[in-house]
Design a protein around this motif. Structure first.
Motif, mmCIF file in Angstrom:
data_model
loop_
_atom_site.group_PDB
_atom_site.id
_atom_site.type_symbol
_atom_site.label_atom_id
_atom_site.label_comp_id
_atom_site.label_asym_id
_atom_site.label_seq_id
_atom_site.Cartn_x
_atom_site.Cartn_y
_atom_site.Cartn_z
ATOM 1 N N TYR A 1 0.830 -1.202 0.000
ATOM 2 C CA TYR A 1 0.000 0.000 0.000
ATOM 3 C C TYR A 1 0.866 1.253 0.000
ATOM 4 C CZ TYR A 1 -3.329 3.531 1.422
ATOM 5 O OH TYR A 1 -4.101 4.663 1.477
ATOM 6 N N LYS A 2 0.453 2.183 -0.808
ATOM 7 C CA LYS A 2 1.103 3.487 -0.925
ATOM 8 C C LYS A 2 -0.025 4.521 -0.876
ATOM 9 C CE LYS A 2 4.114 5.781 -4.269
ATOM 10 N NZ LYS A 2 4.829 5.615 -5.524
ATOM 11 N N GLU A 3 0.110 5.517 -0.026
ATOM 12 C CA GLU A 3 -0.949 6.525 0.152
ATOM 13 C C GLU A 3 -1.203 7.268 -1.165
ATOM 14 O OE1 GLU A 3 -3.876 8.511 2.178
ATOM 15 O OE2 GLU A 3 -2.563 7.048 3.122
ATOM 16 N N PRO A 4 -2.443 7.196 -1.679
ATOM 17 C CA PRO A 4 -2.749 7.904 -2.930
ATOM 18 C C PRO A 4 -2.845 9.422 -2.715
ATOM 19 C CG PRO A 4 -4.390 6.188 -2.451
ATOM 20 C CD PRO A 4 -3.556 6.372 -1.229
ATOM 21 N N VAL A 5 -2.558 10.164 -3.764
ATOM 22 C CA VAL A 5 -2.752 11.608 -3.777
ATOM 23 C C VAL A 5 -4.210 11.857 -4.159
ATOM 24 C CG1 VAL A 5 -2.099 13.758 -4.929
ATOM 25 C CG2 VAL A 5 -0.359 12.017 -4.422
ATOM 26 N N LYS A 6 -4.918 12.607 -3.326
ATOM 27 C CA LYS A 6 -6.342 12.868 -3.560
ATOM 28 C C LYS A 6 -6.539 13.704 -4.822
ATOM 29 C CE LYS A 6 -7.734 11.116 0.409
ATOM 30 N NZ LYS A 6 -8.047 9.718 0.420
ATOM 31 N N PRO B 1 -9.597 15.985 -6.637
ATOM 32 C CA PRO B 1 -10.919 16.546 -6.351
ATOM 33 C C PRO B 1 -11.989 16.116 -7.363
ATOM 34 C CG PRO B 1 -9.399 18.263 -7.116
ATOM 35 C CD PRO B 1 -8.618 16.994 -7.006
ATOM 36 N N ASN B 2 -13.221 16.122 -6.910
ATOM 37 C CA ASN B 2 -14.397 15.864 -7.749
ATOM 38 C C ASN B 2 -14.393 14.499 -8.429
ATOM 39 O OD1 ASN B 2 -15.480 18.429 -7.167
ATOM 40 N ND2 ASN B 2 -14.140 19.339 -8.717
ATOM 41 N N THR B 3 -13.958 13.473 -7.698
ATOM 42 C CA THR B 3 -14.029 12.106 -8.207
ATOM 43 C C THR B 3 -15.032 11.333 -7.360
ATOM 44 O OG1 THR B 3 -12.165 11.434 -6.804
ATOM 45 C CG2 THR B 3 -11.661 12.048 -9.086
ATOM 46 N N PRO B 4 -15.570 10.228 -7.882
ATOM 47 C CA PRO B 4 -16.496 9.422 -7.064
ATOM 48 C C PRO B 4 -15.842 9.013 -5.750
ATOM 49 C CG PRO B 4 -16.501 8.673 -9.344
ATOM 50 C CD PRO B 4 -15.389 9.678 -9.225
ATOM 51 N N LYS B 5 -16.657 8.779 -4.718
ATOM 52 C CA LYS B 5 -16.123 8.528 -3.371
ATOM 53 C C LYS B 5 -15.242 7.292 -3.285
ATOM 54 C CE LYS B 5 -19.999 5.827 -1.768
ATOM 55 N NZ LYS B 5 -20.871 5.450 -0.745
ATOM 56 N N PHE B 6 -15.425 6.325 -4.199
ATOM 57 C CA PHE B 6 -14.613 5.106 -4.125
ATOM 58 C C PHE B 6 -13.249 5.257 -4.799
ATOM 59 C CE2 PHE B 6 -17.480 4.658 -7.750
ATOM 60 C CZ PHE B 6 -16.591 4.388 -8.773
ATOM 61 N N ILE B 7 -13.018 6.356 -5.520
ATOM 62 C CA ILE B 7 -11.692 6.617 -6.090
ATOM 63 C C ILE B 7 -10.880 7.378 -5.045
ATOM 64 C CG2 ILE B 7 -10.373 7.761 -7.906
ATOM 65 C CD1 ILE B 7 -12.721 7.292 -9.794
ATOM 66 N N GLU B 8 -9.842 6.715 -4.536
ATOM 67 C CA GLU B 8 -9.040 7.288 -3.452
ATOM 68 C C GLU B 8 -8.068 8.348 -3.953
ATOM 69 O OE1 GLU B 8 -9.064 6.718 -0.023
ATOM 70 O OE2 GLU B 8 -10.925 5.680 -0.466
ATOM 71 N N GLY B 9 -7.691 8.263 -5.222
ATOM 72 C CA GLY B 9 -6.733 9.212 -5.774
ATOM 73 C C GLY B 9 -5.845 8.522 -6.789
ATOM 74 N N ILE B 10 -4.587 8.970 -6.855
ATOM 75 C CA ILE B 10 -3.631 8.418 -7.815
ATOM 76 C C ILE B 10 -2.305 8.125 -7.115
ATOM 77 C CG2 ILE B 10 -4.634 9.521 -9.858
ATOM 78 C CD1 ILE B 10 -2.558 11.774 -9.541
ATOM 79 N N ASN C 1 -3.407 -1.390 7.001
ATOM 80 C CA ASN C 1 -2.390 -1.973 7.876
ATOM 81 C C ASN C 1 -1.277 -2.592 7.033
ATOM 82 O OD1 ASN C 1 -3.222 -4.629 7.110
ATOM 83 N ND2 ASN C 1 -4.880 -4.512 8.594
ATOM 84 N N ASP C 2 -0.414 -3.357 7.683
ATOM 85 C CA ASP C 2 0.745 -3.944 6.991
ATOM 86 C C ASP C 2 0.345 -4.965 5.928
ATOM 87 O OD1 ASP C 2 2.391 -2.412 8.540
ATOM 88 O OD2 ASP C 2 2.900 -4.011 9.948
ATOM 89 N N GLY D 1 -5.489 0.608 -9.997
ATOM 90 C CA GLY D 1 -5.101 -0.061 -8.757
ATOM 91 C C GLY D 1 -6.299 -0.204 -7.842
ATOM 92 N N PHE D 2 -6.393 -1.349 -7.171
ATOM 93 C CA PHE D 2 -7.499 -1.624 -6.255
ATOM 94 C C PHE D 2 -6.942 -1.900 -4.869
ATOM 95 C CE2 PHE D 2 -9.017 -2.760 -10.458
ATOM 96 C CZ PHE D 2 -10.256 -2.145 -10.488
ATOM 97 N N ILE D 3 -7.418 -1.139 -3.871
ATOM 98 C CA ILE D 3 -6.992 -1.351 -2.488
ATOM 99 C C ILE D 3 -7.762 -2.539 -1.926
ATOM 100 C CG2 ILE D 3 -6.897 -0.370 -0.166
ATOM 101 C CD1 ILE D 3 -6.854 2.416 -1.480
ATOM 102 N N VAL D 4 -7.011 -3.526 -1.398
ATOM 103 C CA VAL D 4 -7.606 -4.708 -0.774
ATOM 104 C C VAL D 4 -6.943 -4.927 0.584
ATOM 105 C CG1 VAL D 4 -8.170 -5.750 -3.012
ATOM 106 C CG2 VAL D 4 -6.011 -6.339 -1.892
ATOM 107 N N ASP D 5 -7.631 -5.673 1.462
ATOM 108 C CA ASP D 5 -7.100 -5.911 2.804
ATOM 109 C C ASP D 5 -5.897 -6.840 2.792
ATOM 110 O OD1 ASP D 5 -8.958 -4.245 3.964
ATOM 111 O OD2 ASP D 5 -10.374 -5.856 4.389
ATOM 112 N N ASP D 6 -5.864 -7.775 1.848
ATOM 113 C CA ASP D 6 -4.770 -8.726 1.768
ATOM 114 C C ASP D 6 -4.849 -9.412 0.410
ATOM 115 O OD1 ASP D 6 -2.654 -10.413 2.408
ATOM 116 O OD2 ASP D 6 -3.895 -11.822 3.529
ATOM 117 N N ALA D 7 -3.725 -9.602 -0.225
ATOM 118 C CA ALA D 7 -3.670 -10.376 -1.471
ATOM 119 C C ALA D 7 -2.658 -11.475 -1.212
ATOM 120 C CB ALA D 7 -3.262 -9.503 -2.641
#
Length: 149
Positions: A29-34, A36-45, A70-71, A86-92
């Motif tokens: 996981y890498k923190e996405p850059v937000k 603006p004005n995207t659907p709520k499920f798009i965290e950023g890039i 988390n880790d 990219g899709f954020i998931v709890d564990d792959a």
């Protein structure tokens, strides 16, 4: 009987599978850059090896409660309509081979618009895997939002 390979990932307590042929890579996981004005499920890039990748939070997309990063959190980078997303998931955690005879159609109780991207239910012993077709995950307006990011 043909066998299919799936990348297995978790959202909450449930396990899902996507066809390995759609998966480009799995990254920590890498923190996405937000954005603006995207659907709520798009965290950023994120910038992944000099390529800008839009990041979708699958928990938000599927209305699954819980937001903890988390880790174990991963980003699965996939090819969706010739664009990398990219899709954020709890564990792959694994790649599983499932015989076509161990895949059943989604039960009728899974109804409504969200059923369109569930291709079936994979049986792995006592485990159940919800199989997804990520190409059908977004409607046309949402695809335009991804293109704009």
């Amino acid at each position: 009987m043909a066998e299919l390979q799936f990348v297995v990932f978790k959202l909450g307590n449930e396990e899902y599978g996507v066809n390995i042929m759609q998966v480009k890579e799995i990254v920590t996981y890498k923190e996405p850059v937000k954005v603006p004005n995207t659907p709520k499920f798009i965290e950023g890039i994120i910038n992944l090896r000099s390529q800008i990748i839009p990041i979708v939070n699958l928990k938000k997309r599927f209305n699954i409660p819980g937001e903890s990063i988390n880790d174990e959190t991963r980003i699965i980078v996939m090819n969706i309509d010739s664009k990398q997303v990219g899709f954020i998931v709890d564990d792959a955690s694994e790649v599983r081979t499932i015989s076509e005879e161990d895949i059943e159609n989604a039960p009728d109780i899974i109804a409504g618009i969200d059923r369109k991207y569930i291709t079936g239910i994979g049986k792995m012993g006592e485990r159940i895997l919800i199989l997804l077709d990520m190409d059908k995950l977004f409607d046309e307006k949402e695809k335009e939002s991804l293109e704009a990011v």
